[in-house]
Each structure stands twice: as structure tokens, then as C-alpha cells.
Design a protein around this motif. Sequence first.
Motif, PDB file in Angstrom:
ATOM      1  N   UNK A  89      -0.228   1.521   1.930  1.00 12.52           N
ATOM      2  CA  UNK A  89       1.217   1.579   3.008  1.00 12.52           C
ATOM      3  C   UNK A  89       0.307   0.731   3.941  1.00 12.52           C
ATOM      4  N   UNK A  90      -0.493   1.674   4.277  1.00  8.87           N
ATOM      5  CA  UNK A  90      -1.247   1.231   6.444  1.00  8.87           C
ATOM      6  C   UNK A  90      -1.586   0.117   6.047  1.00  8.87           C
ATOM      7  N   UNK A  91      -2.888  -0.111   5.371  1.00 11.22           N
ATOM      8  CA  UNK A  91      -3.700  -1.763   4.888  1.00 11.22           C
ATOM      9  C   UNK A  91      -1.729  -3.192   5.259  1.00 11.22           C
ATOM     10  N   UNK A  92      -0.875  -3.061   3.819  1.00 10.45           N
ATOM     11  CA  UNK A  92       0.108  -3.768   4.159  1.00 10.45           C
ATOM     12  C   UNK A  92       1.311  -3.517   5.341  1.00 10.45           C
ATOM     13  N   UNK A  93       0.706  -2.676   6.270  1.00  7.44           N
ATOM     14  CA  UNK A  93       1.610  -2.209   7.501  1.00  7.44           C
ATOM     15  C   UNK A  93       1.165  -3.257   8.672  1.00  7.44           C
ATOM     16  N   UNK A  94      -0.253  -3.861   8.253  1.00  5.45           N
ATOM     17  CA  UNK A  94      -0.911  -4.885   9.542  1.00  5.45           C
ATOM     18  C   UNK A  94      -0.524  -5.908   9.116  1.00  5.45           C
ATOM     19  N   UNK A  95      -0.600  -6.870   8.179  1.00  5.61           N
ATOM     20  CA  UNK A  95      -0.316  -8.534   8.386  1.00  5.61           C
ATOM     21  C   UNK A  95      -0.139  -8.556   7.007  1.00  5.61           C
ATOM     22  N   UNK A  96       0.015 -10.183   6.902  1.00  4.17           N
ATOM     23  CA  UNK A  96       1.021 -10.036   5.918  1.00  4.17           C
ATOM     24  C   UNK A  96      -0.033 -10.717   4.878  1.00  4.17           C
ATOM     25  N   UNK A  97      -1.131 -10.967   5.569  1.00  2.00           N
ATOM     26  CA  UNK A  97      -2.491 -11.978   4.168  1.00  2.00           C
ATOM     27  C   UNK A  97      -2.646 -10.299   3.628  1.00  2.00           C
ATOM     28  N   UNK A  98      -2.735  -9.223   4.330  1.00  2.00           N
ATOM     29  CA  UNK A  98      -3.018  -7.890   3.055  1.00  2.00           C
ATOM     30  C   UNK A  98      -2.500  -7.382   2.249  1.00  2.00           C
ATOM     31  N   UNK A 130       8.963  15.443  -6.846  1.00  2.00           N
ATOM     32  CA  UNK A 130       9.279  13.981  -7.461  1.00  2.00           C
ATOM     33  C   UNK A 130      10.044  12.881  -6.663  1.00  2.00           C
ATOM     34  N   UNK A 131      10.263  14.343  -5.675  1.00  2.00           N
ATOM     35  CA  UNK A 131      10.711  14.048  -4.066  1.00  2.00           C
ATOM     36  C   UNK A 131       9.863  12.819  -3.282  1.00  2.00           C
ATOM     37  N   UNK A 132       8.746  13.926  -2.950  1.00  2.00           N
ATOM     38  CA  UNK A 132       7.524  13.330  -2.010  1.00  2.00           C
ATOM     39  C   UNK A 132       6.996  12.133  -2.810  1.00  2.00           C
ATOM     40  N   UNK A 133       7.057  11.568  -4.069  1.00  2.00           N
ATOM     41  CA  UNK A 133       6.559  11.016  -4.875  1.00  2.00           C
ATOM     42  C   UNK A 133       7.351   9.146  -4.275  1.00  2.00           C
ATOM     43  N   UNK A 134       8.324   9.944  -4.988  1.00  2.00           N
ATOM     44  CA  UNK A 134       9.826   8.853  -4.963  1.00  2.00           C
ATOM     45  C   UNK A 134       9.274   7.876  -3.168  1.00  2.00           C
ATOM     46  N   UNK A 135       9.600   8.720  -1.915  1.00  2.00           N
ATOM     47  CA  UNK A 135       9.759   8.459  -1.135  1.00  2.00           C
ATOM     48  C   UNK A 135       8.264   7.643  -0.571  1.00  2.00           C
ATOM     49  N   UNK A 136       7.084   7.934  -1.103  1.00  2.00           N
ATOM     50  CA  UNK A 136       5.657   7.347  -0.922  1.00  2.00           C
ATOM     51  C   UNK A 136       6.317   6.482  -1.408  1.00  2.00           C
ATOM     52  N   UNK A 137       6.245   5.780  -3.119  1.00  2.00           N
ATOM     53  CA  UNK A 137       6.785   4.287  -3.562  1.00  2.00           C
ATOM     54  C   UNK A 137       7.448   4.161  -2.463  1.00  2.00           C
ATOM     55  N   UNK A 138       8.179   4.126  -2.219  1.00  2.00           N
ATOM     56  CA  UNK A 138       9.138   3.642  -2.041  1.00  2.00           C
ATOM     57  C   UNK A 138       9.041   2.863  -0.317  1.00  2.00           C
ATOM     58  N   UNK A 139       8.161   3.531   0.586  1.00  2.00           N
ATOM     59  CA  UNK A 139       7.696   3.634   1.317  1.00  2.00           C
ATOM     60  C   UNK A 139       6.644   2.383   1.601  1.00  2.00           C
ATOM     61  N   UNK A 140       5.753   2.717   0.450  1.00  2.00           N
ATOM     62  CA  UNK A 140       4.872   1.557  -0.098  1.00  2.00           C
ATOM     63  C   UNK A 140       5.381  -0.135   0.007  1.00  2.00           C
ATOM     64  N   UNK A 141       6.653   0.086  -1.170  1.00  2.00           N
ATOM     65  CA  UNK A 141       7.394  -1.334  -1.496  1.00  2.00           C
ATOM     66  C   UNK A 141       7.866  -2.082  -0.607  1.00  2.00           C
ATOM     67  N   UNK A 142       8.078  -0.695   0.623  1.00  2.00           N
ATOM     68  CA  UNK A 142       8.908  -1.166   2.119  1.00  2.00           C
ATOM     69  C   UNK A 142       8.315  -2.098   3.103  1.00  2.00           C
ATOM     70  N   UNK A 143       6.887  -1.672   3.017  1.00  2.00           N
ATOM     71  CA  UNK A 143       5.476  -2.191   3.313  1.00  2.00           C
ATOM     72  C   UNK A 143       4.779  -3.700   2.771  1.00  2.00           C
ATOM     73  N   UNK A 144       5.160  -3.241   1.118  1.00  2.00           N
ATOM     74  CA  UNK A 144       4.385  -4.642   1.036  1.00  2.00           C
ATOM     75  C   UNK A 144       5.130  -5.472   0.692  1.00  2.00           C
ATOM     76  N   UNK A 145       6.847  -5.684   0.287  1.00  2.00           N
ATOM     77  CA  UNK A 145       7.847  -6.775   0.387  1.00  2.00           C
ATOM     78  C   UNK A 145       8.253  -6.656   1.535  1.00  2.00           C
TER      79      UNK A 145
END
Length: 469
Positions: A89-98, A130-145
Motif C-alpha cells: 500500500x505504501x509503495x503504490x501510494x507513492x506514484x503511478x509508476x509503482x 478476517x475483518x482486519x485481513x479484508x480491510x488490508x486487502x481493500x486498502x491495497x486495491x484502492x491504492x493499486x487501482x
Amino acid sequence: MVRVITQDTYDEVVKENMEEFDMSPEEAINEAVAQFEAQGVDLSNIIKDLALSSGDDHLVSTTVAKLKEIWDDKQRDFNDLMKEFDTLKSECAKDIARRVRASKDGAYKVLITILDSKQSKFFQELSDHDRRLILKVLDCLIALMDMQPDLLDHKGIDLIKNMLDNVEDEEILTSTLKWTTNCCIKHEMNRQKLFAKSISDNLKCMLKVTGNVKLLSATLEVIRKLTLDDDIRVEFGKAHDHAKELGAHLLVPLTNLLKENTQPPLASELMLTMAALLVRHELCKMVADAGSDVLFTVLADNYENVAVVQQANKLITALAGNDDVKRDLVKSGIAPVMVSILARHSSNATATALTLKCIAALTLREPTHSRLFFDCGAPEVIADCMKVHPDNAAVQKNGCWAIRNMVARCREQNPKFHELGIEAILNQSYEKFGQDFGFDIKSALRDLECDVKLDEQWTGKGVQMSNDS
């Protein structure tokens, strides 16, 4: 034509600068960037600040690989998994290249696989794990996409719908809506596929949730994004159809919500969303019947708040598209309110432009309205605003519209505008913006009965016609 290169090509040039020219990593990167930019290469999708000393692989690539490795391990360590999510999530939040790099390395597939494995849990109360896992995945998808909506596939769409249908956890729903928002920006097919899943029913249910500002704000954002027409790859989109259907389902609940939330930030978001849905006359009437007089309360409560005033102007302008609603608004006393707001926020160019546009809409083809605005002192304030913002195109253009609509059927107002020096103001505006909206300026001058030369739009070539048989 813009030139592009691959990440590998960029990496090779940086390494070559370091090895052959004995440059430091920073010098090598600066030199490579300068070389490619001089050649007209687009580097927006390239990770420039490489950690070359740590090896050949980028942190993004190693993180995605590690994430897949941990998930495939049946004895996986939950904390290790959480750490990799945070890094991605941290890396994806930096720029579109990542983000591009992560997508090429398969990050989307890994995240969707993990989320898909939890589908059976959506129908029951989630454990903390499960709740923590799903939230982490969604946070990564938000940053990635972010700016990468093309990644969404049918499985992703089904997951979004499944979560909106079955999950009750409001934090997970908020994150799901944020992910949905990123999927809708500049991607017409994603919007159509999500709409085909009857997502409007889910959005209507979300509007009924009380007390959660974040969830409501995320819901309003999705509604607005579904009405966009911003995908240049598609010749004909369905923005109007989406707005029409959403408006029929949601405008009454939105109006009722506005009555309950007349303060920012929700007031602004509600009015902006309502304005985006008002694409037909019957929808404007629907809002009026549900209680458009709430606008007077909103403006009275937020008279000094320029952000709320701007969104209120957009909503009033949209409602004025229906002549009957427009007349009811003016009868209710909107004219002095608009003139007062224009005077109060005249120093703000955006607010000024939007208020002038609103006045133009309210006075269009309505001489009675024009006279009311005239009696409220609109000419003085309009002239002052155009003087304050001589270089702002929106202010000048909307000012021309307001003047033209006021005097077109009420020529007795012309002397007053002339006293205020409006002809000189409009001529000055023509010198700056004649190429952009010269016709609008000349139209205002014409209706003010000023000396103006109108261009003949279509002329014949003077060719002699023959009637030979």
C-alpha cells in the motif's frame, strides 16, 4: 507522438551511467532522466528513484512475490502478511509508476485471490482476524487501482457486488465504495458493468445508514462517478442514462438527507451529487416537490462558507433547467439572496463565476425575474465582479450571460448598465477572450444596444448559378 520506454530500459541506462561513468546512484538517475526527457520520452510510468544498491529487484516486485509466497503457505504468519500489505500500500501510494509495476507483477490477481477466499465469510459476522485481513486487502486495491481502473475484471465486479449485498461492517463497506470509485474513474465499461449489477439498489440502502459520515460520503462519491463521461476511448457513454435512473431512485432520499444535514461537509457533497443527477425536467420537479426550499436554510446557515455557496449555486442552476421550478424559486425570494451572495463572495473567482451562471439561468427568458434582480441591485454587483476579475474567463463569460439574459427582454435596464461603464468592461473582455467566447460578449453588447459589429457566420462565394438542362 509521445515516446515510451520500459522499466528495464531505464534501469539499464542508470546502471550504465554508474558502471561506465563512475557516477553515484543519484547522479546516474538525474543523468538518465535528463537524457530521456531530452528525447521526448514520457517517464510518468517509470520508477526513477531506484534502490540499486539493494539488488536487481524493486521493492514493489519483491513485496508482491513475498505476499504470494506467504499466502500460498498453509502455515502462513498473519503478522508477516499484514506487514507486506502495508508495504504494498505504501509503495503504490507513492506514484503511478509503482502501481504499474505492481500490476505487471500480478498484485491485482494476488489481492483478488485473497479477497475471494473470504467470500463465504461475507454472510456471517466477521471475526477480528478476517475483518482486519479484508480491510488490508481493500486498502491495497484502492491504492493499486488509483488511475488503473483497467485492472478490474468480472471477479472483482462480483466481489464488489457481493460485499455491498452481504457485508454489514460499515468500515468494510466504506472501503468497498472507495475501491468502486477508483474503478469508475475514466472507465466507461466498468461503470456500465457495475450498473448492470443493480448497484443503484445498494447505494439507496447506504443512504439510509445514519450517523456514519465517512460511509455516506463514500456513497455520494460513487453516485457522482457513475454519472461521469470521461473515458475518451468510448465514443458514446451512458452517463445520461445512469444519471436519469439514479436520479429517479435517489433524488428524494438525497433531498431528505439535505434537510437533515444543512452543515458542511455533507451539505456540500449532497448538493453536488444532486446537481449531477438533475438531467431531466421531471427530476427537477421531483426535488422541488420533495422540498427544494431547504436551499434557503442551507444558504442562511452557511452564508459565509464559500465552499457550500458554490455547491448551492450548482444545484440552483440545475434546478432552474425546469421553468416551473425556476419560477417557484424566484417567487420564494431567491433573487435577493443570489445578489447578496454575489456581493459577499465577489473576491472569490470560482464563487463569483458560479453565482453569475446561476443568475443567468434564473433570468433566462423570464423578464419578470430580470426586473426582480434589477430591483435587488444586480447590475451594480455584476459590473463590480467583472471589474474585480478581468482576467478570469469564467467570470467574464458568465457575466456576459447574466447581462444578456437580464436585458434581452427588458431594454429599459440598459441605461443603468451603461451608467456603470459596462460597455468598456465588455470591450476589454473581448480583447482578452474574443477568440474563446467573442460571440457571447458581442451578444451582450448587442442587447445593450451598443455599437457592435456582428460577424456574418455563413456567406456565399458569389458563384453564378446555371440552369442548363
